[in-house]
Design an enzyme around this catalytic site. Structure first.
Site, PDB file in Angstrom:
ATOM      1  N   GLY A 133       1.573  72.238  46.430  1.00 38.65           N
ATOM      2  CA  GLY A 133       0.176  71.801  46.378  1.00 38.65           C
ATOM      3  C   GLY A 133      -0.524  72.502  45.227  1.00 38.65           C
ATOM      4  CB  SER A 134      -2.429  75.692  45.012  1.00 33.70           C
ATOM      5  OG  SER A 134      -3.393  75.306  45.959  1.00 33.70           O
ATOM      6  N   GLY A 243      -9.795  64.775  35.371  1.00 31.12           N
ATOM      7  CA  GLY A 243      -9.967  64.406  36.782  1.00 31.12           C
ATOM      8  C   GLY A 243     -10.985  65.301  37.477  1.00 31.12           C
ATOM      9  CD  GLU A 364      -8.308  65.288  40.451  1.00 27.37           C
ATOM     10  OE1 GLU A 364      -7.387  65.516  39.671  1.00 27.37           O
ATOM     11  OE2 GLU A 364      -8.444  64.203  41.035  1.00 27.37           O
TER      12      GLU A 364
END
Ligand SMILES: Cc1cc2nc3c(=O)[nH]c(=O)nc-3n(C[C@H](O)[C@H](O)[C@H](O)COP(=O)(O)OP(=O)(O)OC[C@H]3O[C@@H](n4cnc5c(N)ncnc54)[C@H](O)[C@@H]3O)c2cc1C
Length: 389
Positions: A133-134, A243, A364
């Site tokens: 994820g991160s 983004g 994001e």
């Protein structure tokens, strides 16, 4: 309230008029019902595409609107103020297009961009994984070269528009090098070996479908590589800067929408024999909300103007994302407070806005990750200046 915008051209002013018309007539009236029914609004993206609103920051020769980012983001803010799921959807779609526009071959641009930018083809952006994820460099989805093809295997997680999109920009490992071993691929919907998990049961943005995307020896032509082999991490991180600005603009729109509902309600609500807006306690809440929304707008516009001028803007994009999404969380929570018990019901949209704001602090790049990006840049700058007594 209509936001008083400083826009660079008459064309940009016309675009804002157009987006306000579409937002108020075709998005806002159905947002609550479609969110409650978890209905993905594919047709809304078509309407926006046909009006030219999905193509704004891209070159005219591929069907783009050739608009500066500061104009695109203000259009996005207006869309998100009417319907957050559609605003963030436009931002996700734009990320998927950006990779092809910026890093694709001439052939890919000519072949793919016109349909993408007109809304004929809706995109998804497949970076996250269940265990990455991160830390995206921990991704394990693989793309193995096999003759004139690549074969993709692995699982992407949390993919907005999963199962609804017409194309997927997929990041996969082409070697074990943590950062230089990632590549980007254009995968059309319906490719053999690509399947979707069940939609995630989320606390908000239920109309925006989010699923896992599962690849099992999914074969795509080698020509679908976007950019060069090993360039994927650079593409992913470059797209994320843009983004983040998209999410900042959406969060600003959401905060503005919450402020508008709260202030309109407060003017009409009486307690102790007078409008609650006579009470300084309520006025101060509204003042803090207004200040947070304007601060958000100012930070994303500053970052966008740096980007338009070709200057570095990574740190400012993270500051904008952090400011606008933490701001939207506070503003939407305070909007519920201003409406009292009614704010806690589904009779008004503010409880939904509050649930929608939460995810903006997560996707994001979480807001902890934004602080890491900003903190590193501050430290780098300080180290560059050296120590002086
Ligand atoms: C509704 C939704 C839509 C999404 N859409 C997409 C999409 O379209 N495409 C896509 O690729 N991804 C998408 N995502 C994924 C999203 O980007 C990730 O959820 C996000 O990057 C965080 O990853 P994670 O959920 O694995 O949390 P983790 O990385 O596991 O983080 C857990 C917690 O640890 C904290 N943390 C982690 N590392 C650090 C650190 N170094 N320092 C301090 N704190 C840290 C985080 O801030 C967080 O609070 C979406 C997510 C959601 C919820």
């Amino acid at each position: 309230m209509t936001v008083d915008r400083l826009l660079p051209t008459d064309e940009a002013r016309d675009l804002i008029v157009l987006v306000r018309e579409i937002a108020s007539e075709q998005l806002a009236p159905r947002a609550s019902a479609d969110e409650a029914a978890a209905r993905f609004p594919r047709d809304a993206f078509r309407v926006l595409g046909q009006a030219g609103l999905l193509s704004l920051p891209y070159p005219e020769e591929y069907g783009g609107g050739d608009q500066p980012y500061e104009v695109y983001l203000q259009v996005l803010e207006e869309i998100a103020a009417a319907w957050m799921s559609v605003g963030t959807g436009v931002s996700v779609h734009s990320l998927a297009c950006w990779a092809v526009a910026e890093h694709g071959t001439d052939e890919q641009r000519k072949q793919l961009l016109p349909e993408m930018l007109s809304g004929g083809q809706l995109g998804a952006y497949c970076l996250s994984e269940p265990q990455a994820g991160s830390d995206i460099s921990a991704m394990t989805t693989r793309a193995a070269r096999d003759g004139d093809d690549y074969q993709l295997s692995g699982t992407k997680a949390w993919i907005s528009h999963g199962g609804e999109a017409d194309f997927y920009l997929v990041f996969a490992r082409t070697s074990d090098d943590r950062t230089k071993g990632v590549s980007a691929f254009h995968v059309p919907a319906g490719a053999d070996g690509m399947e979707f998990g069940a939609p995630e049961q989320k606390m908000g943005m239920t109309a925006s479908t989010t699923t896992q995307v599962l690849f099992d020896r999914c074969r795509i032509p080698a020509d679908n590589l976007v950019g060069e082999e090993g360039q994927g991490m650079r593409i992913a991180l470059g797209a994320l800067d843009s983004g983040r600005l998209g999410i900042a603009a959406c969060a600003t729109g959401l905060g503005q929408a919450a402020l508008d509902v709260a202030s309109t309600y407060a003017v009409g609500r009486e307690q102790f024999g007078r409008p609650i807006t006579d009470f300084q306690g309520v006025q101060f809440l509204l003042a803090d909300m207004a200040a947070a929304v304007e601060q958000s707008r100012a930070t994303y516009l500053h970052a966008a103007r740096l980007r338009d001028a070709g200057r570095p803007y990574s740190r400012q994009a993270s500051i904008a994302k952090l400011t606008a999404t933490d701001g939207a969380m506070r503003v939407t929570t305070d909007a519920v407070q201003v409406l009292g018990g009614y704010g806690y019901t589904k009779d008004f949209p503010v409880e939904r806005y509050m649930r929608e704001a939460k995810v903006a602090q997560i996707f994001e790049g979480t807001n902890q990750v934004q602080r890491m990006v900003i903190g590193r840049d501050v430290v780098r700058g300080a180290a560059g200046r050296g120590t002086s007594s």
